[in-house]
Design an enzyme around this catalytic site. Structure first.
Site, PDB file in Angstrom:
ATOM      1  N   TYR A   1       0.813  -1.119  -0.078  1.00  0.00           N
ATOM      2  CA  TYR A   1      -0.022  -0.024  -0.067  1.00  0.00           C
ATOM      3  C   TYR A   1       0.956   1.228  -0.097  1.00  0.00           C
ATOM      4  O   TYR A   1       1.909   1.234   0.713  1.00  0.00           O
ATOM      5  CB  TYR A   1      -0.909   0.082   1.286  1.00  0.00           C
TER       6      TYR A   1
ATOM      7  N   GLU B   1      -2.861   7.808  -4.358  1.00  0.00           N
ATOM      8  CA  GLU B   1      -2.871   6.449  -3.471  1.00  0.00           C
ATOM      9  C   GLU B   1      -2.658   5.246  -4.673  1.00  0.00           C
ATOM     10  O   GLU B   1      -3.352   5.332  -5.761  1.00  0.00           O
ATOM     11  CB  GLU B   1      -4.325   6.131  -2.914  1.00  0.00           C
TER      12      GLU B   1
END
Ligand code: GDP
Ligand code: MN
Length: 390
Positions: A109, A197
């Site tokens: 992530y 992101e």
């Protein structure tokens, strides 16, 4: 302002982030064609909506044949996809991204956000990304690495290397990660983003880092100087009430209640919503018509509030400083006649030219309800709403 995954991937690729090859499709046939064009034997078909959580909601699928690509695309187009991040209505699927499927050995992530506490861009990263990142963040907050970037020097290579090491990356992956981090930071800074992101950032079958998903948001107040970003706006993904209001220069936010609000000033609008709640009601919206609102603007405000089918009563609350009560009153009378009002309207006016405003309302002969104080107006609106429900 949000953009689609494929647009974010295109931007990040330009800055040097490795992304899978893919193509956009507006129809099932085109999706099939994209798969053929890309070649290979496995493709991922991904619904392009302004929301994450598509995987869990059935909006992402790995397909093994052109027919499967086309059939799955057929089932997605025109659907309202409801995810964890959307409301119960979901978001409409009108574009698909077809990508050469990647082999996944690990999902990481990576996020860039504005940290309000340090007033700086902060990197949030984890060696365990993918669809369960939110659960993980709740269960084990320590598994998230955080790093704040000093704006005076930007993201420096040793900092990026440190982060790469802490995520357990090895050999060539370190340099690749430094490259990805630097690219994301530059994209964020150079394009006035508010969020970047990549989830998941994967290690693929050959051990290389690839951005499998991408999300970017931008500062709306900076769009005037980012024409190429402003162009990416997709109205199909917005609340139609909010985009219409925005076009008319009204600050509108749709809510779940049934008392429509037309107020001047953001502070007064918040106070009015509080008073409605205190009186036992629920506001249908936040709406600030701004100072110096002309009768035409008031009419537009009425039209905007009435696009919400839940609205049972309208409450107009104006404290005129820059504004003038007689203008607002004219607007209310005009709107009432033009839209063919069928629901009760409560008006509370105070401030500049209030007597003239009240005179205009009374002389109109319309069945308007008036109040002198905000508390009175809120009570009146809630009472009228209850009467309608009975
Ligand atoms: P999101 O659910 O909206 O965040 O959509 P993502 O783009 O992150 O995709 C959801 C999940 O689908 C990912 O976490 C992956 O597990 C899976 N996925 C996406 N692309 C591929 C791919 O190319 N190959 C494989 N094996 N899985 C993929
Ligand atoms: Mn994702």
């Amino acid at each position: 302002m949000d953009i689609h995954e494929y647009q974010a991937k295109e931007i990040l690729a330009r800055f040097g982030v490795p992304v899978p090859r893919g193509g956009l499709a507006y129809s099932p046939e085109q999706a099939g064609y994209r798969a053929r064009e890309l070649g290979g034997s496995r493709w991922v078909v991904k619904a392009q909506i302004h929301s994450g959580g598509r995987g869990e909601a059935g909006g992402v699928r790995v397909c093994k044949s052109e027919e499967e690509v086309q059939d799955y695309a057929q089932s997605l187009f025109g659907r309202q996809l409801v995810t964890k991040q959307t409301d119960a209505n979901g978001k409409g699927v009108y574009r698909l991204w077809v990508e050469a499927a990647s082999e996944i050995t690990q999902e990481l992530y990576l996020g860039f956000v504005l940290d309000r506490k340090s007033e700086r861009i902060m990197i949030v990263a984890s060696a365990h990304g993918g669809m369960e990142i939110e659960d993980l963040a709740e269960r084990d907050a320590n598994s998230l690495r955080r790093m704040v970037i000093d704006p005076a020097v930007g993201l420096v290579p040793y900092q990026a290397r440190e982060l790469a090491f802490s995520l357990g990356l090895k050999g060539g992956q370190i340099a690749q990660m430094v490259n990805v981090l630097t690219a994301c930071y530059r994209a964020y800074r150079d394009l006035d983003a508010t969020m970047v992101e990549i989830n998941p950032l994967i290690i693929n079958g050959t051990g290389d880092l690839v951005a499998l998903d991408a999300k970017m948001s931008f500062d709306t107040n900076a769009l005037y100087r980012r024409a190429e970003i402003a162009e990416l706006r997709d109205r199909s993904q917005e609340d139609p009430r909010e985009s219409m209001a925005g076009d008319h220069g009204l600050a509108y936010v749709g809510l779940d209640g049934d008392i429509g609000c037309i107020i001047n000033g953001a502070g007064l609008a918040m106070a009015t919503m509080d008073m409605i709640k205190l009186a036992g009601g629920e506001p249908a919206n936040f709406l600030d018509i701004g100072g110096g609102a002309s009768p035409e603007r008031v009419v537009r405000a009425f039209r905007t509030v009435l696009t919400d089918r839940n609205v049972q009563v309208i409450l107009v609350n104006i404290f005129a400083g820059i504004n003038r009560c007689d203008w607002v009153a004219e607007g209310v009378v005009k709107a009432y006649r033009e839209v063919g009002m069928t629901i009760p309207v409560v008006v509370r006016l105070a401030g500049t030219n209030v007597e003239e405003g009240q005179r205009i309302l009374a002389a109109s002969g319309l069945p308007l309800h008036t109040a002198d104080t905000l508390a009175e107006a809120a009570d009146l609106a809630v009472g009228l709403r209850l009467k309608r429900a009975a």
